[in-house]
Design a protein around this motif. Structure first.
Motif, mmCIF file in Angstrom:
data_model
loop_
_atom_site.group_PDB
_atom_site.id
_atom_site.type_symbol
_atom_site.label_atom_id
_atom_site.label_comp_id
_atom_site.label_asym_id
_atom_site.label_seq_id
_atom_site.Cartn_x
_atom_site.Cartn_y
_atom_site.Cartn_z
ATOM 1 N N VAL A 62 -17.149 -7.961 9.995
ATOM 2 C CA VAL A 62 -16.086 -7.125 9.430
ATOM 3 C C VAL A 62 -15.332 -7.949 8.397
ATOM 4 O O VAL A 62 -14.913 -9.071 8.670
ATOM 5 C CB VAL A 62 -15.110 -6.618 10.516
ATOM 6 N N ILE A 63 -15.178 -7.358 7.215
ATOM 7 C CA ILE A 63 -14.411 -7.993 6.150
ATOM 8 C C ILE A 63 -13.240 -7.080 5.800
ATOM 9 O O ILE A 63 -13.427 -5.894 5.552
ATOM 10 C CB ILE A 63 -15.282 -8.227 4.903
ATOM 11 N N VAL A 64 -12.036 -7.633 5.813
ATOM 12 C CA VAL A 64 -10.833 -6.900 5.436
ATOM 13 C C VAL A 64 -10.482 -7.296 4.006
ATOM 14 O O VAL A 64 -10.416 -8.484 3.692
ATOM 15 C CB VAL A 64 -9.655 -7.223 6.386
ATOM 16 N N SER A 65 -10.285 -6.293 3.151
ATOM 17 C CA SER A 65 -9.940 -6.579 1.767
ATOM 18 C C SER A 65 -8.899 -5.577 1.284
ATOM 19 O O SER A 65 -8.519 -4.670 2.015
ATOM 20 C CB SER A 65 -11.187 -6.539 0.874
ATOM 21 N N GLN A 66 -8.462 -5.785 0.068
ATOM 22 C CA GLN A 66 -7.473 -4.881 -0.505
ATOM 23 C C GLN A 66 -8.020 -4.294 -1.789
ATOM 24 O O GLN A 66 -8.934 -4.848 -2.400
ATOM 25 C CB GLN A 66 -6.156 -5.601 -0.744
ATOM 26 N N THR A 67 -7.465 -3.159 -2.171
ATOM 27 C CA THR A 67 -7.854 -2.499 -3.414
ATOM 28 C C THR A 67 -6.600 -1.955 -4.072
ATOM 29 O O THR A 67 -5.519 -2.019 -3.491
ATOM 30 C CB THR A 67 -8.890 -1.370 -3.138
ATOM 31 N N GLY A 68 -6.764 -1.405 -5.227
ATOM 32 C CA GLY A 68 -5.650 -0.781 -5.931
ATOM 33 C C GLY A 68 -5.443 0.636 -5.442
ATOM 34 O O GLY A 68 -5.619 0.949 -4.263
ATOM 35 N N CYS A 69 -5.131 1.513 -6.358
ATOM 36 C CA CYS A 69 -4.800 2.889 -6.020
ATOM 37 C C CYS A 69 -6.012 3.634 -5.482
ATOM 38 O O CYS A 69 -7.075 3.633 -6.093
ATOM 39 C CB CYS A 69 -4.266 3.602 -7.262
ATOM 40 N N ILE A 70 -5.845 4.299 -4.346
ATOM 41 C CA ILE A 70 -6.890 5.124 -3.764
ATOM 42 C C ILE A 70 -6.730 6.563 -4.241
ATOM 43 O O ILE A 70 -7.663 7.349 -4.196
ATOM 44 C CB ILE A 70 -6.870 5.005 -2.216
ATOM 45 N N GLY A 71 -5.554 6.928 -4.742
ATOM 46 C CA GLY A 71 -5.349 8.227 -5.362
ATOM 47 C C GLY A 71 -4.737 9.290 -4.466
ATOM 48 O O GLY A 71 -4.716 10.455 -4.825
ATOM 49 N N LEU A 72 -4.259 8.896 -3.307
ATOM 50 C CA LEU A 72 -3.650 9.860 -2.376
ATOM 51 C C LEU A 72 -2.272 9.344 -1.953
ATOM 52 O O LEU A 72 -2.007 9.122 -0.776
ATOM 53 C CB LEU A 72 -4.549 10.040 -1.147
ATOM 54 N N CYS A 73 -1.395 9.186 -2.914
ATOM 55 C CA CYS A 73 -0.103 8.533 -2.680
ATOM 56 C C CYS A 73 0.690 9.137 -1.523
ATOM 57 O O CYS A 73 1.360 8.423 -0.791
ATOM 58 C CB CYS A 73 0.743 8.576 -3.950
ATOM 59 N N GLN A 74 0.598 10.445 -1.341
ATOM 60 C CA GLN A 74 1.380 11.093 -0.288
ATOM 61 C C GLN A 74 0.919 10.688 1.112
ATOM 62 O O GLN A 74 1.621 10.945 2.092
ATOM 63 C CB GLN A 74 1.354 12.626 -0.433
#
Length: 123
Positions: A62-74
């Motif tokens: 399992v690798i935990v990472s981060q990303t930018g905007c997923i597009g579902l801000c609410q």
């Protein structure tokens, strides 16, 4: 507020634990949305808890990472789980306590937590 020294120590400790992407096809990727909306909604403690739990339980592949905007801000904070050969699971409105449960039930136990999933809001 943490001191600059404490923040550097945290950065060094976490640097080796957060992967950029899965290295092979048998690895599960756990991705946390860390754009401005995610961070403002509390994504940083969610990311930290996921990294700690995966590390402490020695969850294999399992690798935990981060990303930018997923597009579902609410629905922020959002966590997406990509398992080989399975459909993506999107967890919404996460917090650190829910992140611990996701690690226990989904990543270790193999059963996605339906009540935290995006689809559960639309049933």
């Amino acid at each position: 507020m943490k001191s600059l020294e404490e923040l550097r120590a945290i950065k060094e400790r976490m640097q080796g634990q957060i992967g950029v992407r899965a290295e092979s096809s048998n690895e599960t990727r756990v991705v946390v949305g860390m754009a401005t909306c995610g961070i403002a909604s509390g994504a940083r403690p969610v990311l930290n808890r996921l990294v700690e739990e995966v590390h402490n339980h020695k969850v294999p592949n399992v690798i935990v990472s981060q990303t930018g905007c997923i597009g579902l801000c609410q629905f922020e904070p959002i966590v997406e789980v990509f398992e080989p050969g399975k459909e993506k699971v999107t967890y919404i409105k996460m917090d650190a306590a829910k992140a611990s449960i996701v690690v226990e039930k989904h990543l270790i136990g193999g059963t996605p937590v339906a009540e935290y999933m995006l689809e559960s809001d639309f049933r």
